[in-house]
Design an enzyme around this catalytic site. Structure first.
Site, PDB file in Angstrom:
ATOM      1  N   ASP A 262      16.993 -26.146 -14.369  1.00  0.00           N
ATOM      2  CA  ASP A 262      16.844 -27.541 -13.618  1.00  0.00           C
ATOM      3  C   ASP A 262      17.755 -27.636 -12.585  1.00  0.00           C
ATOM      4  O   ASP A 262      19.049 -27.809 -12.994  1.00  0.00           O
ATOM      5  CB  ASP A 262      16.686 -28.761 -14.420  1.00  0.00           C
ATOM      6  N   GLU A 304      14.492 -23.478 -11.156  1.00  0.00           N
ATOM      7  CA  GLU A 304      13.970 -24.565 -10.368  1.00  0.00           C
ATOM      8  C   GLU A 304      14.947 -24.918  -9.195  1.00  0.00           C
ATOM      9  O   GLU A 304      15.868 -25.641  -9.250  1.00  0.00           O
ATOM     10  CB  GLU A 304      13.836 -26.012 -11.325  1.00  0.00           C
TER      11      GLU A 304
HETATM   12  C1  GLC Z   1      14.394 -31.575 -10.993  1.00  0.00           C
HETATM   13  C2  GLC Z   1      13.361 -32.209 -12.038  1.00  0.00           C
HETATM   14  C3  GLC Z   1      13.245 -33.402 -11.540  1.00  0.00           C
HETATM   15  C4  GLC Z   1      14.394 -34.399 -11.643  1.00  0.00           C
HETATM   16  C5  GLC Z   1      15.612 -33.534 -11.184  1.00  0.00           C
HETATM   17  C6  GLC Z   1      16.955 -34.059 -11.593  1.00  0.00           C
HETATM   18  O1  GLC Z   1      14.372 -31.538  -9.926  1.00  0.00           O
HETATM   19  O2  GLC Z   1      12.280 -31.397 -11.862  1.00  0.00           O
HETATM   20  O3  GLC Z   1      12.074 -34.265 -12.227  1.00  0.00           O
HETATM   21  O4  GLC Z   1      14.408 -35.791 -11.111  1.00  0.00           O
HETATM   22  O5  GLC Z   1      15.732 -32.395 -11.527  1.00  0.00           O
HETATM   23  O6  GLC Z   1      17.056 -33.605 -12.925  1.00  0.00           O
END
Ligand code: GLC
Length: 626
Positions: A262, A304
């Protein structure tokens, strides 16, 4: 530990030694030996406590590292509580997932988040325990095991850029522990924060302006990129790496097969930059990959990194010299460009932008998706826009307006997210159905909204990579209109597209009179066709083709053994006849449309129709997952 398992560990430590070493040399040049020893110690402990079933899976996966590239691999993403209520409730719905035909499930907000607002579960208090409201650690292990028994791989998040402000490390830092304070980025006064802010964007400008939060107990500004309760970890401190390797391996030992990194893009800070996509962020991902390769090769990494097109492919290891980094990354650019095509009814920008992307390196592939639990940021590059005579900023503004339904000819019913008057940036929220014009009252089973939703997914499913269905899309589920009644959610319009699963909709899926069944059967067709289509194997390559007609988006997916498939999508509401020259991409005849095998005139594209054209027979040899 069995002698053979010990030997496997030795072999893997050797095989991944250089990868780990070169990442550490880049990250911590003065402390390489010590950090390497720390990582190897965690790896060794994790490897020795790995369950026999996972040890066996490691060996199977080492023999078949392409397991996630197989064309039948299809994902599903959901909040655990929204899908099943709790972990046992998710387990009770495994049959539903099997009926849908998915074999990867990304469960969100599973690990223990902070109480109250926790950014949708992305502010973690404890990485080693599930949210107690969802169940116990053994419920989680049981669920992961049951999913595997049902042929479904589990994906969980490693929230790695930050912990919650209530995580034990943050608590101890506030209480004065020097070790724990050093795990975060703290500043006694505004001089450095102000210097960083000069080039830092704001992720949540309305909910959480600025990137630093004053913490009185510490008499310090703490770096908080996202929300004030999410404290950024100091990855420049190697203790953070070693601690997070341990967390990663804990997840892998639970049986998680895909770890989603993430917000990986944000992990490395560098003065004078936007502190995203820095070389250090890639080295961190490479070090984590090496640790997994050593201790738990059955488990792979999903990046991500929802970033601009130029910054995407490096997360798959595409650098000056190719590196082993993440095996999967979100194809954010395909997602944005598909929505852009639908709004403009024109495929030229998408064609130019997607043609420019370097291919995914061998052994990696894209995760293709239509939308997710986050907002959509309109990542159209100025350069790509200029190639087709558009102004990038104007086109981004157009998309934001179009999808909040404020543009002539718009079918969308989305809402704005994080409008930033300083930069003119506006992102968009709403379920795929409401962005596609399928809100209640916008038509029946044959309506354009259904066709648009299926068009979006037919591109995501047919482009190559691992397609992921966002929970509810398979039923055409609409927005959660009531999210703002919860004060911890009211300020965050992303909750609009995180509705609870609807048992009524689920029950309608086989009733042909309903929109739900029209959508569900469209998904069934996609799943079926994908399983048969070897050309969609992730090891193939994709080429976006110029169809000569702005209304027709075309692409060819080729695999050296399993043949090729030509995708054609009519992004307009008119009927079009594709140029016969596009068929040149397919070298064999006769040709069949895998999505509609009875279709006679293959070049005739009804409004919003998609065809996957394949030389008949070339797809039957497709391998099946596992
Ligand atoms: C990623 C998640 C998102 C979150 C961010 C901070 O982008 O998908 O939902 O707000 O990380 O953790």
């Amino acid at each position: 530990m069995a002698v053979s398992a010990e030997a496997d560990l030795g072999r893997r430590l050797h095989e991944w030694h250089d990868d780990l070493r070169s990442a550490l040399e880049g990250l911590y040049p003065d402390r390489v030996e010590e950090v390497q020893a720390g990582v190897v110690a965690r790896v060794t402990a994790a490897s020795r406590s790995r369950k026999a079933s996972l040890v066996e899976l490691d060996i199977r996966r080492e023999r078949n590292p392409d397991w996630f590239l197989e064309p039948g691999r299809i994902g599903y993403a959901c909040y655990a509580d929204r899908f099943g209520g709790d972990l046992r409730g998710v387990e009770a719905r495994v049959g539903y997932l099997q009926e849908l035909g998915v074999n990867v499930v990304h469960l969100m907000s599973v690990l223990h988040p902070r109480a109250g607002d926790n950014d949708g579960g992305f502010a973690i208090d404890d990485y080693r325990r599930p949210d107690p409201r969802l169940g116990t650690p053994s419920d989680l292990e049981h669920l992961v095991g049951s999913l595997r028994d049902a042929g479904i791989s589990t994906c969980l998040d490693l929230v790695m850029n930050h912990t919650s402000a209530d995580h034990e490390w943050a608590v101890l830092a506030r209480e004065g522990s020097a070790y724990h304070r050093e795990l975060y980025l703290t500043f006694p006064d505004r001089s450095l924060p102000d210097a960083y802010e000069a080039t830092l964007p704001e992720v949540f400008p309305t909910m959480s302006p600025g990137n630093f939060t004053w913490v009185p107990e510490m008499q310090a500004w703490v770096w908080t990129t996202f929300r004030e309760f999410q404290w950024d970890l100091n990855w420049a401190n190697p203790d953070v790496l070693v601690e997070m390797v341990d967390v990663l391996l804990h997840l892998a030992n639970l049986g998680v097969e895909i770890v989603r990194l993430d917000a990986v893009a944000f992990t490395w800070k560098r003065m004078g930059t936007n502190c995203q996509n820095q070389p250090g962020a890639h080295l961190v991902a490479q070090a984590l990959r090496a640790a997994l390769g050593m201790a738990a090769p059955a488990c792979i990494l999903l990046a991500e990194a929802i970033v601009g097109p130029d910054d995407l492919v490096p997360y798959l290891g595409h650098h000056e010299r190719q590196r082993r980094e993440c095996q999967l990354a979100y194809h954010n650019q395909l997602m944005v460009q598909t929505w852009s095509m639908l709004a403009s009814r024109d495929a030229r920008l998408a064609t130019a932008a997607l043609r420019r992307l370097p291919p995914a390196p061998q052994g990696t592939t894209w995760l293709t998706y239509v939308r997710c639990h986050d907002d959509i940021g309109w990542a159209v590059s100025d350069q790509d826009a200029a190639t087709v005579g558009l102004d990038g900023a104007a086109h981004r503004r157009f998309l934001a307006r179009f999808y909040r339904g404020d543009y002539p000819g718009s079918f969308a019913r989305g809402v704005a997210f994080s409008t930033n008057p300083a930069t003119g940036d506006e992102r968009t929220c709403g379920m795929a159905s409401s962005l596609a014009g399928l809100t209640d009252g916008q038509g029946g089973p044959g309506s354009p909204g259904v066709a648009r939703l299926l068009l979006l997914y037919a591109i995501a499913f047919g482009f190559g990579g691992v397609p992921v269905i966002w929970m509810g899309d398979e039923l055409g589920l609409g927005d959660d209109e009531g999210y703002h009644l919860d004060p911890t959610r009211a300020a965050d319009s992303r909750w609009r597209h995180r509705p609870p699963m609807s048992p009524e909709r689920m029950a309608q899926r086989h009733d042909p009179a309903t929109v739900t069944a029209a959508v569900w059967s469209g998904f069934a067709r996609l799943v079926q066709a994908r399983r048969q289509c070897g050309a969609l194997h992730g090891a193939g390559s994709v080429q976006v083709v110029d169809t000569g007609d702005p209304a027709v988006f075309g692409w060819v997916r080729r695999h050296p053994r399993y043949g090729c498939v030509l995708g054609l999508a009519n992004v307009s509401e008119g009927t079009v006849y594709a140029s016969p020259s596009v068929m040149g991409a397919l070298d064999l005849a006769p040709v069949v449309d895998l999505l509609d095998p009875a279709a006679a005139d293959l070049l005739l594209l009804e409004p919003l129709a998609v065809r996957w054209l394949s030389a008949d027979g070339s797809y039957r040899t497709a391998p099946r997952p596992r």
